[in-house]
Design a protein around this motif. Structure first.
Motif, PDB file in Angstrom:
ATOM      1  N   GLY A 260      39.093  46.218  40.806  1.00 36.25           N
ATOM      2  CA  GLY A 260      39.175  45.888  42.158  1.00 36.25           C
ATOM      3  C   GLY A 260      38.692  44.288  42.490  1.00 36.25           C
ATOM      4  N   ALA A 261      37.429  44.316  42.230  1.00 34.93           N
ATOM      5  CA  ALA A 261      36.438  43.119  42.406  1.00 34.93           C
ATOM      6  C   ALA A 261      37.140  41.930  41.769  1.00 34.93           C
ATOM      7  N   ALA A 262      37.724  42.002  40.555  1.00 38.03           N
ATOM      8  CA  ALA A 262      38.614  41.080  39.771  1.00 38.03           C
ATOM      9  C   ALA A 262      39.822  40.670  40.420  1.00 38.03           C
ATOM     10  N   PHE A 263      40.615  41.766  40.825  1.00 36.14           N
ATOM     11  CA  PHE A 263      41.708  41.590  41.632  1.00 36.14           C
ATOM     12  C   PHE A 263      41.612  40.694  42.967  1.00 36.14           C
ATOM     13  N   HIS A 264      40.531  41.149  43.735  1.00 36.22           N
ATOM     14  CA  HIS A 264      40.475  40.435  45.033  1.00 36.22           C
ATOM     15  C   HIS A 264      40.124  38.904  44.796  1.00 36.22           C
ATOM     16  N   VAL A 265      39.551  38.626  44.004  1.00 45.12           N
ATOM     17  CA  VAL A 265      39.211  37.167  43.525  1.00 45.12           C
ATOM     18  C   VAL A 265      40.196  36.348  43.094  1.00 45.12           C
ATOM     19  N   ALA A 266      41.118  37.187  42.135  1.00 44.93           N
ATOM     20  CA  ALA A 266      42.375  36.554  41.417  1.00 44.93           C
ATOM     21  C   ALA A 266      43.479  36.387  42.454  1.00 44.93           C
ATOM     22  N   HIS A 267      43.569  37.500  43.524  1.00 44.24           N
ATOM     23  CA  HIS A 267      44.683  37.194  44.596  1.00 44.24           C
ATOM     24  C   HIS A 267      44.531  36.041  45.548  1.00 44.24           C
TER      25      HIS A 267
END
Length: 350
Positions: A260-267
């Motif tokens: 979730g943390a990685a997705f937030h940054v990548a999005h």
């Protein structure tokens, strides 16, 4: 890359990520259990070289999915496994590990230096002294950990062709450093964004309480090559939990909070850079978090729904100073000591 099927081991099948297109320029490398890549590679190589014999005890310190990956591969190899953990290991994971035949020891007190990680390392050293015929995979220092991720780089290059940015969580340093280093042999301009959590020492912040597990660290791992990273983002546990639920609701991807943390940054990065092809590393599935991250009452009772997730990060002038729910720093592919010395230098010398 030629991927043969059927696989001869479940560990071989589950180490391969699924590539999923989330938005026009954002792709997810979705792993069932990403840590199978280094665990399988390291153990199989050690058996081949004779470092692991028929009676060798495998021993390692871990509180998360690397332990599960080792337990799965040790069961396939028919070898004994002892894992040294701490109270952070959840009961569901504990039951699965022991069902696979692993012995799990949990240290109860933090060390004066290094917290639980330091205490776990001390106990691991005792176990190794008690069993001279032992093998420790050393996920934090074994160079075979990052080398094993050439498999992922090859898959990304062959499937997507151009990859402009890779975003992923950082713990031992293996997955991001290994994947990006291998990718850059073909795509030297590929950007790397590491995702950490506040009060993790990996990129200079003071050691402190970290509610978000699975990324960050209390000790500096040898496998972390700071020169790989263009920028670093720190996400709080509340932000990661909210993003994990959004990833599930919006894309039906049932993942853990490091994902979730990685997705937030990548999005955010993919929206800000629509002409760049971005890949986000999603390390494991969400089954361990059904009673926590996927429970609205648990999130509410712990205060994780009190603040809306910020839409942009706070850009730091000094990465050593935590700031808010989501902060970032332009690392610039520099060694750790170079970054710190530049911050400590007099203003006129910078």
């Amino acid at each position: 890359m030629a991927i043969r099927a059927p696989f001869d081991e479940i560990t071989a099948a589950e180490e391969i990520p699924k590539l999923v297109r989330l938005t026009p320029n954002l792709y997810a490398a979705s792993f069932t259990l990403m840590k199978l890549i280094p665990a399988r590679h390291i153990l199989r190589k050690a058996v081949g070289t004779g470092e692991i014999g028929p009676e060798t005890l495998i021993a390692e310190t871990t509180s998360g999915t690397f332990g599960l990956a080792l337990a799965m591969q040790a069961a396939r190899l028919g070898r004994r496994l002892v894992l040294v953990s701490d109270p952070a290991i959840d009961d569901r994971l504990y039951r699965r590990l022991t069902d696979l035949g692993a012995v799990v020891e949990r240290v109860r007190e933090k060390a004066a230096v290094g917290g639980y990680q330091g205490a776990r390392l001390a106990r691991l050293a005792e176990i190794q002294a008690e069993h001279p015929d032992n093998f420790c995979p050393r996920q934090y220092s074994n160079p075979e950990n990052p080398r094993s991720y050439a498999l992922v780089a090859e898959l990304l290059a062959e499937s997507l062709g151009q990859v402009d940015c890779v975003v992923g969580p950082v713990g031992s340093g293996g997955s991001m450093c290994g994947t990006v280093t291998s990718l850059r042999s073909l795509l030297p301009h590929c950007r790397a964004i590491g995702v950490d959590t506040p009060y993790s020492v990996l990129f200079g912040q003071p050691d402190g309480h970290r509610g978000l597990r699975g990324l960050g660290n209390s000790l500096m791992p040898q496998n972390l090559d700071h020169r790989v990273f263009d920028s670093v983002h720190w996400c709080s546990e509340s932000l990661a939990y909210q993003a994990t639920r959004r990833l599930h609701r919006q894309f039906s991807m049932f993942k853990g909070p490091t994902s979730g943390a990685a997705f937030h940054v990548a999005h955010w990065w993919a929206r800000a850079n629509p002409d760049s092809r971005t890949v986000v590393m999603l390390p494991d599935d969400g089954y361990r978090y059904q009673d926590t991250v996927y429970d609205d009452d648990w999130l509410r009772d712990d205060g994780h729904l009190d603040r809306a997730a910020p839409e942009v990060p706070v850009f730091l002038s000094d990465p050593r100073v935590p700031d808010g729910e989501w902060s970032a720093y332009e690392w610039g592919r520099r060694p750790y000591d170079e970054v710190v010395s530049s911050l400590d230098a007099p203003a006129g010398a910078r």
